[in-house]
Scaffold this motif. Structure first.
Motif, mmCIF file in Angstrom:
data_model
loop_
_atom_site.group_PDB
_atom_site.id
_atom_site.type_symbol
_atom_site.label_atom_id
_atom_site.label_comp_id
_atom_site.label_asym_id
_atom_site.label_seq_id
_atom_site.Cartn_x
_atom_site.Cartn_y
_atom_site.Cartn_z
ATOM 1 N N LYS A 118 42.588 66.815 -1.568
ATOM 2 C CA LYS A 118 43.564 65.982 -2.279
ATOM 3 C C LYS A 118 43.280 64.500 -2.060
ATOM 4 O O LYS A 118 43.283 63.713 -3.018
ATOM 5 C CB LYS A 118 44.971 66.326 -1.788
ATOM 6 N N ILE A 119 43.039 64.131 -0.817
ATOM 7 C CA ILE A 119 42.842 62.718 -0.488
ATOM 8 C C ILE A 119 41.630 62.149 -1.225
ATOM 9 O O ILE A 119 41.690 61.044 -1.784
ATOM 10 C CB ILE A 119 42.687 62.560 1.034
ATOM 11 N N SER A 120 40.533 62.901 -1.239
ATOM 12 C CA SER A 120 39.336 62.417 -1.922
ATOM 13 C C SER A 120 39.535 62.367 -3.427
ATOM 14 O O SER A 120 39.241 61.354 -4.080
ATOM 15 C CB SER A 120 38.144 63.329 -1.603
ATOM 16 N N PHE A 147 39.283 52.627 -1.378
ATOM 17 C CA PHE A 147 40.499 53.345 -0.965
ATOM 18 C C PHE A 147 40.157 54.784 -0.572
ATOM 19 O O PHE A 147 40.730 55.341 0.372
ATOM 20 C CB PHE A 147 41.526 53.335 -2.103
ATOM 21 N N THR A 148 39.219 55.386 -1.279
ATOM 22 C CA THR A 148 38.770 56.739 -0.921
ATOM 23 C C THR A 148 38.215 56.761 0.494
ATOM 24 O O THR A 148 38.523 57.659 1.286
ATOM 25 C CB THR A 148 37.676 57.229 -1.905
ATOM 26 N N THR A 154 40.965 57.626 7.650
ATOM 27 C CA THR A 154 42.250 57.718 8.348
ATOM 28 C C THR A 154 42.625 59.175 8.612
ATOM 29 O O THR A 154 43.031 59.535 9.720
ATOM 30 C CB THR A 154 43.352 57.033 7.529
ATOM 31 N N PHE A 155 42.490 60.007 7.591
ATOM 32 C CA PHE A 155 42.838 61.426 7.744
ATOM 33 C C PHE A 155 41.953 62.086 8.799
ATOM 34 O O PHE A 155 42.443 62.798 9.687
ATOM 35 C CB PHE A 155 42.682 62.136 6.397
ATOM 36 N N VAL A 217 45.282 47.380 0.600
ATOM 37 C CA VAL A 217 45.202 46.371 1.650
ATOM 38 C C VAL A 217 46.034 46.807 2.866
ATOM 39 O O VAL A 217 45.590 46.693 4.018
ATOM 40 C CB VAL A 217 45.679 45.001 1.130
ATOM 41 N N ALA A 218 47.237 47.323 2.608
ATOM 42 C CA ALA A 218 48.100 47.768 3.702
ATOM 43 C C ALA A 218 47.470 48.923 4.469
ATOM 44 O O ALA A 218 47.489 48.944 5.716
ATOM 45 C CB ALA A 218 49.467 48.183 3.149
ATOM 46 N N CYS A 219 46.910 49.881 3.747
ATOM 47 C CA CYS A 219 46.291 51.044 4.407
ATOM 48 C C CYS A 219 45.043 50.639 5.182
ATOM 49 O O CYS A 219 44.762 51.191 6.253
ATOM 50 C CB CYS A 219 45.946 52.108 3.364
ATOM 51 N N THR A 220 44.302 49.666 4.655
ATOM 52 C CA THR A 220 43.118 49.182 5.361
ATOM 53 C C THR A 220 43.514 48.477 6.653
ATOM 54 O O THR A 220 42.906 48.689 7.712
ATOM 55 C CB THR A 220 42.309 48.231 4.462
ATOM 56 N N ALA A 221 44.538 47.625 6.570
ATOM 57 C CA ALA A 221 45.011 46.923 7.761
ATOM 58 C C ALA A 221 45.507 47.920 8.812
ATOM 59 O O ALA A 221 45.244 47.761 10.014
ATOM 60 C CB ALA A 221 46.120 45.947 7.385
ATOM 61 N N PHE A 222 46.226 48.940 8.352
ATOM 62 C CA PHE A 222 46.704 49.968 9.284
ATOM 63 C C PHE A 222 45.535 50.670 9.965
ATOM 64 O O PHE A 222 45.551 50.886 11.183
ATOM 65 C CB PHE A 222 47.559 50.991 8.542
ATOM 66 N N LEU A 223 44.513 51.043 9.182
ATOM 67 C CA LEU A 223 43.377 51.757 9.760
ATOM 68 C C LEU A 223 42.662 50.910 10.806
ATOM 69 O O LEU A 223 42.308 51.417 11.876
ATOM 70 C CB LEU A 223 42.394 52.164 8.658
ATOM 71 N N VAL A 224 42.455 49.632 10.519
ATOM 72 C CA VAL A 224 41.775 48.754 11.479
ATOM 73 C C VAL A 224 42.568 48.663 12.780
ATOM 74 O O VAL A 224 42.022 48.825 13.885
ATOM 75 C CB VAL A 224 41.565 47.352 10.877
#
Length: 244
Positions: A118-120, A147-148, A154-155, A217-224
């Motif tokens: 699903k994520i991909s 984003f992918t 992250t997953f 951008v939010a998800c990238t910042a969270f991952l970092v």
């Protein structure tokens, strides 16, 4: 035989702890809806694996619409509803397993397998769908590609965290308490439920892309930030296990 309301109440009392600071939509909306679906599924005799497959049908139907059907406001709402139902059923499979006395390795594998697919495919479907819009410059299509990568990383990191902690006998995030409500609200931009909701704007490609990019951008910042924390946690576990 107990009623659906009794089954729902039994599930609620046996609800597993949520991950620390888990995003608000997933905790306060998706889980209760999933609990209701789990009670219904249990009453009609669905197995956890069947519930997972029901979730997959809703989710991948929505993903197909994103990639294949021309964007419109109506299609955007349909996509959101299908994704929301798929997410709620995804929450229900583990709850059905608890009602039936516990889950299985095969069921957990199937659940994670579907989640990974699903994520991909969701972000790649966005790539295909946006590529058909004359309003979206080709260079902007780098965003769903990136984003992918962010979503998959992250997953995988979250799954790896639990796996490696389990090897050292350390409790996973799912069993260590919920964290604060404020943290849950602040993490809303990283919540899959908010990403789903963005598809209501699918009929307006430029508006959708703007919101989608902010979520990226939010998800990238969270991952970092999370990757730094997770690495430090693993290093601390190494030191603790190295101590005589």
């Amino acid at each position: 035989m107990e009623s659906i309301s009794q089954t729902y109440a039994r599930l609620r009392s046996a609800q597993k702890g949520r991950a620390r600071g888990a995003p608000a939509y997933s905790v306060f909306i998706n889980r209760p809806v999933g609990r209701l679906l789990a009670a219904v599924a249990y009453r009609i005799g669905l197995t956890p694996n069947q519930v997972t497959l029901v979730s997959a049908v809703f989710t991948f139907t929505a993903i197909a619409l994103i990639a294949i059907v021309p964007a419109s406001p109506v299609i955007g709402v349909v996509i959101w509803l299908l994704l929301a139902l798929g997410y709620a059923w995804d929450s229900a499979d583990g709850q059905v397993a608890r009602l039936r006395g516990g889950g299985s390795l095969a069921g957990e594998w199937l659940d994670h397998f579907v989640d990974a697919a699903k994520i991909s495919s969701l972000h790649l479907a966005v790539l295909v769908g946006l590529s058909k819009s004359p309003d979206i410059p080709q260079t902007w299509l780098l965003v769903p590609i990136a984003f992918t990568i962010v979503a998959n990383t992250t997953f995988f990191a979250m799954i790896l965290n639990d796996l490696l902690k389990g090897k050292r006998g350390v409790a996973s995030a799912h069993s260590t308490g919920g964290g604060g409500i404020l943290r849950s609200i602040l993490l809303l931009p990283t919540d899959y439920g908010i990403l789903m909701l963005a598809f209501v704007l699918w009929g307006w490609p430029l508006v959708f892309f703007g919101v989608y990019s902010l979520l990226f951008v939010a998800c990238t910042a969270f991952l970092v930030a999370a990757a730094i924390t997770w690495f430090r946690q693993m290093a601390r576990i190494d030191r603790e296990n190295a101590t005589p």
